[in-house]
Scaffold this motif. Structure first.
Motif, PDB file in Angstrom:
ATOM      1  N   ARG A  48       1.407  -9.611  -5.031  1.00 46.53           N
ATOM      2  CA  ARG A  48       1.032  -8.852  -3.831  1.00 46.53           C
ATOM      3  C   ARG A  48       1.712  -7.489  -3.778  1.00 46.53           C
ATOM      4  NH1 ARG A  48       0.881 -14.044  -2.663  1.00 46.53           N
ATOM      5  NH2 ARG A  48      -0.837 -14.864  -1.406  1.00 46.53           N
ATOM      6  N   GLU A  49       3.011  -7.471  -4.054  1.00 50.24           N
ATOM      7  CA  GLU A  49       3.757  -6.217  -3.952  1.00 50.24           C
ATOM      8  C   GLU A  49       3.258  -5.152  -4.940  1.00 50.24           C
ATOM      9  OE1 GLU A  49       6.202  -9.429  -5.991  1.00 50.24           O
ATOM     10  OE2 GLU A  49       5.240  -9.251  -4.045  1.00 50.24           O
ATOM     11  N   GLN A  52       0.369  -3.644  -3.095  1.00 53.37           N
ATOM     12  CA  GLN A  52       0.792  -2.941  -1.880  1.00 53.37           C
ATOM     13  C   GLN A  52       1.282  -1.529  -2.186  1.00 53.37           C
ATOM     14  OE1 GLN A  52       3.490  -5.978  -0.535  1.00 53.37           O
ATOM     15  NE2 GLN A  52       1.999  -6.827   0.895  1.00 53.37           N
ATOM     16  N   SER A  58      -2.950   1.852   1.471  1.00 55.36           N
ATOM     17  CA  SER A  58      -2.120   2.110   2.650  1.00 55.36           C
ATOM     18  C   SER A  58      -2.908   2.711   3.812  1.00 55.36           C
ATOM     19  CB  SER A  58      -0.942   3.006   2.289  1.00 55.36           C
ATOM     20  OG  SER A  58      -1.408   4.285   1.887  1.00 55.36           O
ATOM     21  N   CYS A  63      -5.934  -3.524   4.690  1.00 58.01           N
ATOM     22  CA  CYS A  63      -5.154  -3.557   3.451  1.00 58.01           C
ATOM     23  C   CYS A  63      -4.628  -4.951   3.126  1.00 58.01           C
ATOM     24  CB  CYS A  63      -4.008  -2.556   3.554  1.00 58.01           C
ATOM     25  SG  CYS A  63      -2.702  -2.750   2.349  1.00 58.01           S
ATOM     26  N   ASN A  64      -3.926  -5.552   4.067  1.00 59.45           N
ATOM     27  CA  ASN A  64      -3.329  -6.865   3.804  1.00 59.45           C
ATOM     28  C   ASN A  64      -4.379  -7.935   3.554  1.00 59.45           C
ATOM     29  OD1 ASN A  64      -0.700  -5.944   3.933  1.00 59.45           O
ATOM     30  ND2 ASN A  64      -0.586  -6.244   6.147  1.00 59.45           N
ATOM     31  N   ARG A  65      -5.505  -7.867   4.247  1.00 56.60           N
ATOM     32  CA  ARG A  65      -6.567  -8.855   4.051  1.00 56.60           C
ATOM     33  C   ARG A  65      -7.215  -8.679   2.677  1.00 56.60           C
ATOM     34  NH1 ARG A  65      -5.460 -12.643   5.275  1.00 56.60           N
ATOM     35  NH2 ARG A  65      -7.529 -13.434   4.888  1.00 56.60           N
ATOM     36  N   GLU A  68      -4.840  -9.936   0.140  1.00 58.18           N
ATOM     37  CA  GLU A  68      -4.814 -11.403   0.205  1.00 58.18           C
ATOM     38  C   GLU A  68      -6.012 -12.012  -0.534  1.00 58.18           C
ATOM     39  OE1 GLU A  68      -2.827 -14.686   0.686  1.00 58.18           O
ATOM     40  OE2 GLU A  68      -2.034 -12.769   1.367  1.00 58.18           O
TER      41      GLU A  68
END
Length: 190
Positions: A48-49, A52, A58, A63-65, A68
């Motif tokens: 994940r990182e 990111q 960003s 973004c997170n979804r 994921e």
């Protein structure tokens, strides 16, 4: 294949991945080079990182979804998994339609974005988390609840006053998108 990084791909692997995803050999090599740049640990996997740190992510409220979605089944992805997921965003062209970039593949991806708890159905909580990511603190809770209720209503889910769990199935979700041009909206050039 020209570059040191891309030489790690065997021609048979490139061919198989091209058939699976619809990407051309040149696109696969470019994606592989990008994958290798993101793989700071040189482990052959992304975490994940690693994603990111991509500047384009960003600015995306989801973004997170989206990140994921790469890790739906595992905490790390190899190059084949990376390219396969990205193929969802390939424009649909007659010669290169695959199970990942056809309409159903794109709708499945969208469903995964909303299915926060990965239980195969969309709950009020799933909708709330995704919509909060989209609008942040700009919408009051009461208004958010109205939006969620409307989305669930439009999907055809039953809403009970007795507190029973309310959820939207994949088929209901898919039906709500019948008049949405998912094929274009979930496409980008490679």
């Amino acid at each position: 294949m020209g570059s040191k990084t891309s030489s790690l791909l065997r021609p048979d692997e490139v061919q198989a991945l091209s058939e699976k995803t619809g990407f051309t050999t040149r696109q696969i090599v470019r994606l592989y080079n990008r994958f290798a740049c993101l793989d700071k640990s040189r482990s052959g996997f992304l975490r994940r990182e690693d994603l990111q740190n991509i500047p384009e992510f960003s600015v995306n409220p989801l973004c997170n979804r989206v990140i994921e979605a790469f890790f739906w089944e595992s905490d790390e992805v190899n190059f084949t998994q990376f390219a396969t997921l990205l193929s969802t965003f390939r424009p649909i062209r007659t010669k290169t339609v695959t199970e990942f970039n056809d309409r159903d593949g794109k709708v499945k991806f969208l469903f995964k974005l909303y299915d926060v708890d990965k239980d195969g159905k969309l709950s009020k909580e799933d909708f709330h988390e995704v919509l909060t990511g989209l609008v942040g603190g700009t919408v009051q809770d009461k208004e958010m609840e109205k939006v969620i209720k409307r989305a669930i209503d439009e999907a055809g889910a039953d809403i009970h006053d007795d507190g029973a769990e309310i959820f939207v199935t994949f088929d209901q979700f898919k039906k709500t998108l019948d008049h949405v041009d998912v094929e274009t909206r979930l496409s980008m050039p490679f």
